[in-house]
Design a protein around this motif. Structure first.
Motif, PDB file in Angstrom:
ATOM      1  N   GLU A 232      -2.293  -9.043 -12.824  1.00  0.00           N
ATOM      2  CA  GLU A 232      -2.217  -7.615 -13.023  1.00  0.00           C
ATOM      3  C   GLU A 232      -2.753  -6.959 -11.665  1.00  0.00           C
ATOM      4  OE1 GLU A 232      -0.990  -4.410 -14.730  1.00  0.00           O
ATOM      5  OE2 GLU A 232      -0.724  -6.475 -15.554  1.00  0.00           O
TER       6      GLU A 232
ATOM      7  N   TYR B 142      -2.524  -7.891  -8.827  1.00  0.00           N
ATOM      8  CA  TYR B 142      -1.350  -8.131  -7.610  1.00  0.00           C
ATOM      9  C   TYR B 142      -0.424  -7.175  -8.033  1.00  0.00           C
ATOM     10  CZ  TYR B 142       2.280  -9.876  -5.009  1.00  0.00           C
ATOM     11  OH  TYR B 142       3.501  -9.904  -4.190  1.00  0.00           O
ATOM     12  N   ASN B 143       0.078  -6.924  -9.119  1.00  0.00           N
ATOM     13  CA  ASN B 143       1.116  -6.055  -9.554  1.00  0.00           C
ATOM     14  C   ASN B 143       0.600  -4.478  -9.154  1.00  0.00           C
ATOM     15  OD1 ASN B 143       2.786  -8.029 -10.393  1.00  0.00           O
ATOM     16  ND2 ASN B 143       2.441  -7.909 -12.566  1.00  0.00           N
ATOM     17  N   VAL B 144      -0.655  -4.297  -9.398  1.00  0.00           N
ATOM     18  CA  VAL B 144      -1.084  -2.876  -9.308  1.00  0.00           C
ATOM     19  C   VAL B 144      -0.861  -2.326  -7.835  1.00  0.00           C
ATOM     20  CG1 VAL B 144      -3.159  -1.385  -9.391  1.00  0.00           C
ATOM     21  CG2 VAL B 144      -2.502  -2.605 -11.329  1.00  0.00           C
TER      22      VAL B 144
ATOM     23  N   ASN C 266       2.734  -2.871  -6.449  1.00  0.00           N
ATOM     24  CA  ASN C 266       3.688  -1.650  -6.561  1.00  0.00           C
ATOM     25  C   ASN C 266       3.845  -0.519  -5.903  1.00  0.00           C
ATOM     26  OD1 ASN C 266       5.436  -2.425  -8.873  1.00  0.00           O
ATOM     27  ND2 ASN C 266       3.930  -2.567 -10.290  1.00  0.00           N
TER      28      ASN C 266
ATOM     29  N   THR D 216       0.832  -0.698 -16.265  1.00  0.00           N
ATOM     30  CA  THR D 216       0.682  -0.875 -14.788  1.00  0.00           C
ATOM     31  C   THR D 216       0.427   0.523 -14.123  1.00  0.00           C
ATOM     32  OG1 THR D 216       1.908  -2.930 -14.924  1.00  0.00           O
ATOM     33  CG2 THR D 216       1.336  -1.966 -12.629  1.00  0.00           C
TER      34      THR D 216
ATOM     35  N   ILE E 136      -2.476   2.377 -12.235  1.00  0.00           N
ATOM     36  CA  ILE E 136      -2.224   2.985 -10.689  1.00  0.00           C
ATOM     37  C   ILE E 136      -2.503   4.269 -10.639  1.00  0.00           C
ATOM     38  CG2 ILE E 136      -0.672   3.350  -8.887  1.00  0.00           C
ATOM     39  CD1 ILE E 136       0.761   0.916  -9.515  1.00  0.00           C
TER      40      ILE E 136
END
Lengths: 323, 314
Positions: free
Chosen positions: A157, A159-161, A164, B15, B19
């Motif tokens: 998670e 890493y994805n944040v 992205n 996600t 962010i």
């Protein structure tokens, strides 16, 4: 079952033809049981076969060596001293290349030859520090990510944040929040640099962690840390070398970009980004284009060399190319 | 398929939420000068505090966060402070997006058409002259920072061909150089990956079988190799389409195109915090949404993907 006809044929052939003793051949016996295959020797052998790579390796090594010994050579000027015109006492602005100033002077009278090598040193230093960080931290995160299952979801998670958000945005934000400086530049690039490495290491580890020899090792009670460092990571050394070689042109490119958008190093620290920016400002006048041309050539030679060498090494380190 | 899409969408939203929250909190670390506007030097400390209070910046962070999300759900991005004082950010963006979008789409089409053709040509002539020539181009574009070679394209492109140096909306000729500059990187990337995937595909056993049963080389290339090699490339297509909006920072500023590209840089150099925040939000959402669409597209193109166990990074 053999038919009677086949039996007849076999019986018709003499014993000698059916079966002969072979001479004992020591060499042949060795060949079946022993392989003189050595991973690194084969890698180097395949790498040396690549003529372009050798040429670039020599070119790049001499360039980098020269960059680092240049200030200790006799007759070198200081990169930030502003030279004055002996006749008028004014700054020696935009002096074209000649015997005294090999690459000319810039718009405030600093020696471009000295600035160019000093700038290359700075940019290479940043690139190397970021590259080392990429190996150390990227591998560390990747190894834990791939091996320690309870942490997998969390790191995925995280890493994805980070991945992205476009790299441009992260770099710009970090550089904006922390005021431009040498350290800021390094922090900004380290904050995104490890991502690719971590993901790659993780994928590789997932592939090899469940192979039989690791299963056996685990059953025998090898601690996790030792398993990772002794059984898994040696497989990845070649990949790390390649990724660092490829990350160097990338880091230099980001440095140039950050400088262009005004978040680069301070002007009294020459770097390839700063030099290109200075050159860009005066490129409108054809007589002054040498200020853009020299840094661009050095930068291109360095980035292309590292890129090609990284790829050549990647090909050479792939065991499929060893035979 | 629906279940997969919904799951994937939910994941993207989580996600995105993480962010946005992180970016919002990071923004509180920014220098507060970015909120005072042009007259920052002349303000008394009391006036400065009043401005911050009016903007709600002195509230506890969780109140700020709540207000931020409420504002966002109403579709309000706030107003610019220094870039164009008190103009709603939405208006600023609405004026700029069409330029970036037009250039972005044209560059995307160009880089796809030329890049894929180049990749196919490279795979067909693997190891021969043309492959080596195109590889040299790909290596150069990938290795040398765009900031360097694009400068020379502008410099010699304008002096040799006499094309206009700066962008002019009514002069189609002035579109040529920026368009080429924006496509070069994409062409190299597309060509390189397509070549790699096609070469991988050509080495597989089913291709040998297809040859053995007498299929023509052309049919093999089109029906098997190209189709399978294109799937991994398609994943990034939606993201590229979305990111055409954001424009190219470097090229747009080189040719003075009034697009989105330079906006973030300007906002940063002018310390316009609300604008920086809005732009970061937009870019992050584009990134997430692009990857989401990419995964859905992949699942449509390659049924094996949606059958695999969930989880894992891309």
């Amino acid at each position: 079952m053999m038919t009677s006809k086949e039996k007849e044929i076999i019986q018709a052939i003499e014993e000698k033809e059916l079966f002969t003793f072979a001479q004992y051949d020591a060499e042949a016996a060795e060949r079946t049981g022993y392989s003189d295959y050595s991973y690194w020797r084969s890698t180097i052998r395949v790498f040396l076969r690549n003529k372009t790579a050798i040429f670039l390796l020599i070119l790049m090594t001499s360039l980098v060596t020269f960059t680092f010994i240049q200030p200790y050579l006799p007759g070198q000027k200081d990169p930030i001293t502003i030279h004055l015109d002996p006749n008028t006492g004014l700054q020696l602005r935009n002096h074209p290349p000649d015997k005294e100033f090999w690459f000319g002077t810039n718009s405030i009278g600093q020696d471009l030859w000295a600035r160019l090598w000093s700038g290359t040193r700075t940019s290479l230093l940043i690139a190397i520090i970021v590259g080392i960080w990429e190996i150390v931290f990227g591998t560390f995160v990747g190894a834990i990510w791939g091996y320690v299952r309870p942490l997998e979801a969390f790191i995925t998670e995280a890493y994805n944040v980070i991945s992205n958000v476009p790299t441009t945005i992260i770099l710009t934000l970090v550089a904006y929040i922390l005021r431009p400086s040498f350290q800021t530049m390094i922090i900004a690039m380290c904050s995104t640099g490890w991502l690719g490495m971590a993901r790659f290491v993780r994928n590789q580890i997932i592939i090899i962690r469940d192979r039989e020899y690791n299963l056996a090792s685990r059953c025998l009670g090898t601690p996790t840390g030792r398993l990772i460092t002794k059984n898994l990571l040696p497989y990845l050394v070649s990949v790390m070398v390649m990724r660092v070689a490829l990350s160097i042109p990338g880091t230099i490119g980001w440095e140039v970009f950050l400088t262009y958008i005004g978040l680069g190093l301070p002007l009294n620290t020459p770097s390839l980004g700063n030099l290109l920016n200075e050159g860009r400002r005066v490129m409108g006048a054809p007589a002054l284009r040498y200020q853009l041309f020299f840094p661009a050539v050095v930068l291109s030679v360095i980035t292309v060399s590292f890129y090609v060498l990284g790829n050549a090494f990647a090909d050479a380190s792939d065991p499929r190319n060893h035979f | 398929m629906l279940k997969y899409s919904l799951k994937r969408l939910l994941h993207s939203l989580v996600t995105l939420f993480i962010i946005l929250t992180l970016v919002f909190l990071l923004m509180r670390l920014l220098p507060v000068e970015g909120y005072y506007g042009e007259r920052a030097d002349k303000l008394t400390p009391a006036q400065k505090e009043a401005i911050l209070r009016k903007m709600g910046l002195l509230d506890p962070w969780y109140v700020q966060l709540r207000n931020f999300y409420l504002q966002l759900f109403r579709g309000d991005l706030g107003v610019s402070v220094t870039y164009r004082a008190n103009v709603p950010i939405k208006e600023i963006l609405a004026a700029k997006i069409p330029y970036s979008f037009a250039f972005g789409v044209a560059a995307l089409v160009l880089s796809l058409v030329v890049g894929l053709a180049m990749g196919i040509h490279m795979a067909q002539t693997k190891g021969l002259f043309w492959d080596k020539l195109w590889t040299t181009y790909v290596v150069f574009v990938n290795a040398v920072p765009g900031a360097v070679y694009l400068l020379f394209i502008q410099l010699y492109g304008t002096s040799v061909t006499r094309l206009p140096m700066l962008f002019d909306r009514y002069n189609v000729l002035s579109w040529i150089l920026p368009l080429i500059s924006m496509s070069l990187g994409g062409i190299a990337g597309n060509a390189m990956w397509l070549r790699r995937f096609m070469v991988d595909e050509l080495n597989k056993d089913y291709i040998r079988l297809a040859r053995a049963k007498g299929m023509s080389s052309r049919a093999i290339m089109v029906k098997h190799v190209l189709r399978n090699a294109f799937v991994p490339l398609a994943q990034y297509l939606p993201a590229s389409v979305l990111f055409t909006i954001s424009g190219s920072i470097y090229v747009e500023s080189l040719y003075s195109i009034p697009g989105m590209g330079g906006l973030l840089v300007t906002a940063i150099s002018r310390q316009d915090n609300p604008l920086v925040q809005a732009l970061v939000l937009i870019y992050s959402s584009l990134g997430i949404f692009g990857l989401f669409l990419g995964d859905i597209l992949m699942a449509i193109l390659d049924p094996r993907i949606r059958l695999e166990r969930q989880g894992g990074a891309r």
